[in-house]
Design a protein around this motif. Structure first.
Motif, PDB file in Angstrom:
ATOM      1  N   PRO A  37     -24.575   9.362 -47.476  1.00 51.12           N
ATOM      2  CA  PRO A  37     -24.619   9.939 -48.829  1.00 51.12           C
ATOM      3  C   PRO A  37     -23.307  10.633 -49.178  1.00 51.12           C
ATOM      4  CG  PRO A  37     -26.612  10.480 -47.584  1.00 51.12           C
ATOM      5  CD  PRO A  37     -25.644   9.888 -46.602  1.00 51.12           C
ATOM      6  N   ASP A  38     -23.015  10.720 -50.450  1.00 46.84           N
ATOM      7  CA  ASP A  38     -21.744  11.299 -50.893  1.00 46.84           C
ATOM      8  C   ASP A  38     -21.573  12.759 -50.466  1.00 46.84           C
ATOM      9  OD1 ASP A  38     -20.998   8.931 -52.064  1.00 46.84           O
ATOM     10  OD2 ASP A  38     -21.660   9.504 -54.080  1.00 46.84           O
ATOM     11  N   ASP A  39     -22.687  13.474 -50.315  1.00 44.37           N
ATOM     12  CA  ASP A  39     -22.579  14.895 -49.978  1.00 44.37           C
ATOM     13  C   ASP A  39     -22.721  15.166 -48.482  1.00 44.37           C
ATOM     14  OD1 ASP A  39     -25.249  14.229 -49.819  1.00 44.37           O
ATOM     15  OD2 ASP A  39     -25.978  16.065 -50.792  1.00 44.37           O
ATOM     16  N   VAL A  40     -22.695  14.118 -47.667  1.00 47.89           N
ATOM     17  CA  VAL A  40     -22.829  14.272 -46.215  1.00 47.89           C
ATOM     18  C   VAL A  40     -21.510  13.907 -45.546  1.00 47.89           C
ATOM     19  CG1 VAL A  40     -23.961  13.375 -44.131  1.00 47.89           C
ATOM     20  CG2 VAL A  40     -25.321  13.878 -46.184  1.00 47.89           C
ATOM     21  N   THR A  41     -21.093  14.738 -44.602  1.00 48.08           N
ATOM     22  CA  THR A  41     -19.869  14.504 -43.838  1.00 48.08           C
ATOM     23  C   THR A  41     -20.236  14.122 -42.413  1.00 48.08           C
ATOM     24  OG1 THR A  41     -18.663  16.138 -45.150  1.00 48.08           O
ATOM     25  CG2 THR A  41     -17.707  15.513 -43.027  1.00 48.08           C
ATOM     26  N   ILE A  42     -19.725  12.980 -41.956  1.00 48.20           N
ATOM     27  CA  ILE A  42     -19.954  12.614 -40.564  1.00 48.20           C
ATOM     28  C   ILE A  42     -18.911  13.286 -39.689  1.00 48.20           C
ATOM     29  CG2 ILE A  42     -21.114  10.448 -41.099  1.00 48.20           C
ATOM     30  CD1 ILE A  42     -18.479   9.003 -40.367  1.00 48.20           C
ATOM     31  N   GLU A  43     -19.297  13.510 -38.445  1.00 49.41           N
ATOM     32  CA  GLU A  43     -18.394  14.116 -37.475  1.00 49.41           C
ATOM     33  C   GLU A  43     -18.346  13.220 -36.244  1.00 49.41           C
ATOM     34  OE1 GLU A  43     -18.760  18.339 -36.792  1.00 49.41           O
ATOM     35  OE2 GLU A  43     -18.576  18.068 -34.628  1.00 49.41           O
ATOM     36  N   VAL A  44     -17.172  13.086 -35.654  1.00 45.48           N
ATOM     37  CA  VAL A  44     -17.013  12.311 -34.421  1.00 45.48           C
ATOM     38  C   VAL A  44     -16.264  13.161 -33.405  1.00 45.48           C
ATOM     39  CG1 VAL A  44     -17.104  10.028 -35.496  1.00 45.48           C
ATOM     40  CG2 VAL A  44     -14.917  11.234 -35.339  1.00 45.48           C
ATOM     41  N   LEU A  45     -16.559  12.905 -32.134  1.00 41.68           N
ATOM     42  CA  LEU A  45     -16.000  13.697 -31.042  1.00 41.68           C
ATOM     43  C   LEU A  45     -14.948  12.891 -30.289  1.00 41.68           C
ATOM     44  CD1 LEU A  45     -16.388  16.384 -29.369  1.00 41.68           C
ATOM     45  CD2 LEU A  45     -17.877  15.036 -27.871  1.00 41.68           C
ATOM     46  N   THR A  46     -13.910  13.571 -29.842  1.00 42.57           N
ATOM     47  CA  THR A  46     -12.899  12.938 -29.002  1.00 42.57           C
ATOM     48  C   THR A  46     -12.314  13.969 -28.043  1.00 42.57           C
ATOM     49  OG1 THR A  46     -10.810  11.716 -28.937  1.00 42.57           O
ATOM     50  CG2 THR A  46     -11.071  13.336 -30.701  1.00 42.57           C
ATOM     51  N   GLN A  47     -11.942  13.494 -26.866  1.00 41.49           N
ATOM     52  CA  GLN A  47     -11.190  14.340 -25.944  1.00 41.49           C
ATOM     53  C   GLN A  47      -9.731  14.422 -26.388  1.00 41.49           C
ATOM     54  OE1 GLN A  47     -12.103  12.084 -22.395  1.00 41.49           O
ATOM     55  NE2 GLN A  47     -13.557  13.645 -21.682  1.00 41.49           N
ATOM     56  N   SER A  48      -9.013  15.354 -25.802  1.00 45.89           N
ATOM     57  CA  SER A  48      -7.599  15.562 -26.155  1.00 45.89           C
ATOM     58  C   SER A  48      -6.724  14.561 -25.399  1.00 45.89           C
ATOM     59  CB  SER A  48      -7.185  17.003 -25.825  1.00 45.89           C
ATOM     60  OG  SER A  48      -7.901  17.909 -26.612  1.00 45.89           O
ATOM     61  N   ARG A  49      -6.864  13.305 -25.763  1.00 49.10           N
ATOM     62  CA  ARG A  49      -6.074  12.236 -25.164  1.00 49.10           C
ATOM     63  C   ARG A  49      -5.599  11.331 -26.303  1.00 49.10           C
ATOM     64  NH1 ARG A  49      -6.523  15.224 -21.528  1.00 49.10           N
ATOM     65  NH2 ARG A  49      -7.200  14.828 -19.368  1.00 49.10           N
ATOM     66  N   GLU A  50      -4.298  10.959 -26.283  1.00 49.57           N
ATOM     67  CA  GLU A  50      -3.733  10.233 -27.415  1.00 49.57           C
ATOM     68  C   GLU A  50      -4.468   8.932 -27.708  1.00 49.57           C
ATOM     69  OE1 GLU A  50       0.440   8.165 -28.987  1.00 49.57           O
ATOM     70  OE2 GLU A  50       0.471   9.492 -27.225  1.00 49.57           O
ATOM     71  N   HIS A  51      -4.701   8.105 -26.682  1.00 49.32           N
ATOM     72  CA  HIS A  51      -5.331   6.814 -26.946  1.00 49.32           C
ATOM     73  C   HIS A  51      -6.764   6.960 -27.453  1.00 49.32           C
ATOM     74  CE1 HIS A  51      -6.792   7.642 -22.872  1.00 49.32           C
ATOM     75  NE2 HIS A  51      -7.690   6.678 -23.031  1.00 49.32           N
ATOM     76  N   LEU A  52      -7.448   8.016 -27.005  1.00 49.44           N
ATOM     77  CA  LEU A  52      -8.822   8.255 -27.481  1.00 49.44           C
ATOM     78  C   LEU A  52      -8.813   8.737 -28.929  1.00 49.44           C
ATOM     79  CD1 LEU A  52     -10.367   9.990 -24.327  1.00 49.44           C
ATOM     80  CD2 LEU A  52     -10.382   7.567 -24.941  1.00 49.44           C
ATOM     81  N   ILE A  53      -7.842   9.562 -29.275  1.00 47.83           N
ATOM     82  CA  ILE A  53      -7.733  10.048 -30.655  1.00 47.83           C
ATOM     83  C   ILE A  53      -7.420   8.892 -31.607  1.00 47.83           C
ATOM     84  CG2 ILE A  53      -6.372  11.506 -32.203  1.00 47.83           C
ATOM     85  CD1 ILE A  53      -6.054  13.457 -29.809  1.00 47.83           C
ATOM     86  N   ARG A  54      -6.498   8.034 -31.212  1.00 50.48           N
ATOM     87  CA  ARG A  54      -6.158   6.886 -32.067  1.00 50.48           C
ATOM     88  C   ARG A  54      -7.364   5.961 -32.245  1.00 50.48           C
ATOM     89  NH1 ARG A  54      -0.886   6.389 -33.396  1.00 50.48           N
ATOM     90  NH2 ARG A  54       0.617   7.675 -32.228  1.00 50.48           N
ATOM     91  N   ARG A  55      -8.093   5.718 -31.178  1.00 49.15           N
ATOM     92  CA  ARG A  55      -9.300   4.880 -31.272  1.00 49.15           C
ATOM     93  C   ARG A  55     -10.338   5.528 -32.194  1.00 49.15           C
ATOM     94  NH1 ARG A  55     -11.471  -0.157 -31.153  1.00 49.15           N
ATOM     95  NH2 ARG A  55     -13.449  -0.246 -30.006  1.00 49.15           N
ATOM     96  N   THR A  56     -10.423   6.833 -32.133  1.00 50.15           N
ATOM     97  CA  THR A  56     -11.370   7.564 -32.994  1.00 50.15           C
ATOM     98  C   THR A  56     -11.019   7.347 -34.463  1.00 50.15           C
ATOM     99  OG1 THR A  56     -11.742   9.238 -31.290  1.00 50.15           O
ATOM    100  CG2 THR A  56     -12.272   9.853 -33.561  1.00 50.15           C
TER     101      THR A  56
END
Length: 572
Positions: free
Chosen positions: A94-113
């Motif tokens: 929905p337009d008023d809902v924000t999704i959240e995703v989790l990532t560790q502090s690793r460059e390749h994981l952040i880019r994949r996220t």
């Protein structure tokens, strides 16, 4: 006896606050809610949710009113990555809902996220790294400076990737994992460094999430830690201060409540406390605790049963029957004294505007729960519970002494059969005990009333011709008195049944069930004319006089009064 001395466990040193403010505060508004059911809750399941169950859970969370939902750890598995893509590409958010995703502090994981979030309208990127001494020294072999550098470099990368994807509004969330076991000064240092690296402003806030990743101290200690951070953080006006309490000590709800008093703005958790080990904080309990204090939680739990059944289906885990607010037995009283108090409370509640029923901190109806299950009957129950179920299920409002009498019958049944009695079980016992009282030879067939005009100076006379079946023989007996019941008592005397009426009550029923469709109910308390114990008789009929005669015959049979040999000329 515990095998190890208590000294094996190091006592946790709380932060020192000389003038703490949170103890004098009360909660007067709801926090920002963030559900972790689809991520933290999901990773703790025996069998993680498939896509269909995840979508069902996501939709329900939106319907309840969550505006922030952590949906996945997209760099951890293809399944999680694909689920984020499904939400975005198939238009489930929905337009008023924000999704959240989790990532560790690793460059390749952040880019994949970030790859998983392409096309999202708004998203929270939640990055974390562990900061507690045992993690720095034992798990990662890093000093404090290296830990800060890892966090700030990750934040700068997120900021860069966010600028490269202007179609999506990105919000940063940072968690110093195991915050509660981290030295307060170092937790402050790394949070301030992250806030600066992000360039947080009042219009571009950062979410600083301070998790009790493992609950290691009493709730007041967590509140002290949160208040200390709340009052020492740089750029506090540019920060959403968030909580993520786990439940290792069983006090996550209390810790969250006190930490909100200490200055936090936001809470992360799962609906019924799912999560690693003993779980995350239970958001249903936390929200409804607010509701009972007159604070609108901003979440819709008006059909709590539907929420519970959906969660059980999606997680394949049962909800405990004594779980606060939602368990199958939380609005159920077995204790006799509790039942009696609740029954009286419900009766008095009709005259009140504010909820005040003994043993019930919340009105079950507000949660879509039925009063039918509020009181249940087993061997520990008393007259109050029995009376409540008979009244609410069948419209039978029993006199107090009948409540005592029938509860003894219920006690005998539960002692011999075990378990509990449902409302239909109670009705069957009531029917066999009173309405179909064990026959000693007298059955009601019909009656006809007649009257004698009052002679001068005398009372009006009511007469009755009473059709009975006595020991298989049809009889017609007559009697006169000052009313139908008195006349019927005299009619019974003609076949040797000597009985006294001790009390008489008649009431209309409001039953809607087929087994109690009558509109009139009569209760007669009877005793043998020569003296002895009283017994109640009960009669139901559309006609109040007929109900009264049936109650008289019911009481006669329950007393075990045996007709004498009837004269032949009385035979019909």
């Amino acid at each position: 006896m515990l095998s190890q001395p208590a000294s094996k466990y190091q006592a946790f040193a709380p932060v020192q606050l000389s003038q703490r403010q949170w103890p004098s505060r009360t909660l007067d508004r709801a926090p920002i809610w963030m559900s972790t059911d689809l991520r933290d809750g999901n990773q703790s399941l025996f069998e993680p949710m498939d896509v269909a169950r995840k979508l069902q859970m996501f939709k329900m969370l939106c319907d309840i009113g969550f505006k922030e939902i952590e949906v996945a750890f997209p760099s951890a598995s293809q399944t999680d990555f694909d689920f984020v893509r499904t939400l975005i590409e198939d238009g489930h958010i929905p337009d008023d809902v924000t999704i959240e995703v989790l990532t560790q502090s690793r460059e390749h994981l952040i880019r994949r996220t970030f790859e998983s979030l392409v096309g999202a309208k708004r998203a929270i990127v939640h990055v974390y790294n562990a900061t507690a001494p045992v993690f720095r020294e034992v798990v990662f072999g890093m000093d404090k400076a290296e830990v800060v550098q890892l966090a700030t470099e990750s934040v700068r990368l997120i900021k860069q990737l966010a600028s490269e994807n202007p179609a999506t509004e990105f919000v940063l969330q940072y968690s110093p994992e195991v915050f509660t076991s981290t030295e307060p000064e170092f937790a402050l240092e790394i949070c301030d460094a992250v806030t600066e690296a992000w360039g947080a402003t009042p219009d571009n806030k950062i979410i600083l999430n301070l998790p009790a990743t493992v609950e290691v101290a009493t709730p007041n200690v967590y509140a002290d830690q949160i208040e200390w951070m709340h009052t020492h953080l740089a750029r506090r006006d540019s920060i959403v201060l968030s909580l993520h309490p786990h439940n290792d000590r069983g006090t996550a709800v209390a810790a969250a409540e006190l930490a909100l008093m200490a200055g936090a703005d936001r809470v992360e958790g799962c609906l019924f406390g799912h999560g690693e080990r003993t779980g995350n904080v239970d958001l249903v309990t936390l929200a409804l605790n607010l509701y009972t204090q007159g604070v609108n939680p901003g979440l819709d739990f008006s059909d709590i049963n539907a929420v519970a059944r959906t969660v059980e289906h999606c997680t394949q885990l049962p909800i405990h029957p004594r779980h606060p607010y939602v368990g199958d037995l939380v609005f159920t009283a077995f204790s006799g004294s509790h039942q009696d108090a609740i029954k009286k409370g419900f009766a008095a509640q009709k005259e009140r505007t504010t909820w005040d029923v003994p043993y019930m901190p919340i009105d079950p109806a507000d949660l879509g729960r039925s009063y039918d299950s509020v009181i249940r009957v087993n061997s520990q129950s008393g007259k109050g519970g029995v009376a409540y179920l008979m009244e609410t299920s069948y419209g039978i409002v029993m006199p107090r002494r009948l409540q005592v009498e029938f509860s003894a019958e219920v006690q005998k049944w539960t002692d011999s059969h075990g378990g509990e009695m449902t409302a239909p079980d109670l009705w069957a016992l009531f029917d066999s005990t009173y309405l179909q009282a064990p026959q000693t030879g007298v059955r009601y067939v019909e009656h006809h009333l007649f009257e004698h005009p009052a002679a001068s100076g005398k009372q009006h006379v009511q007469g009755i011709r009473l059709g009975l079946n006595v020991n298989g023989q049809s009889l017609l007996v007559s009697g006169e008195g000052n009313g139908p019941i008195d006349a019927a008592v005299h009619a019974l005397q003609s076949i040797g049944i000597q009985v006294q009426v001790r009390s008489f009550e008649q009431r209309s029923t409001n039953a809607s069930t087929e087994s109690a469709h009558a509109q009139a109910c009569a209760f007669l308390e009877l005793a043998p004319a020569q003296g002895g114990s009283e017994r109640y008789g009960v009669g139901l009929d559309n006609n109040i006089v007929t109900a009264s005669i049936r109650a008289l015959i019911s009481g006669v049979n329950r007393l075990g009064l045996v007709p004498s040999d009837e004269p032949a000329d009385m035979a019909a």
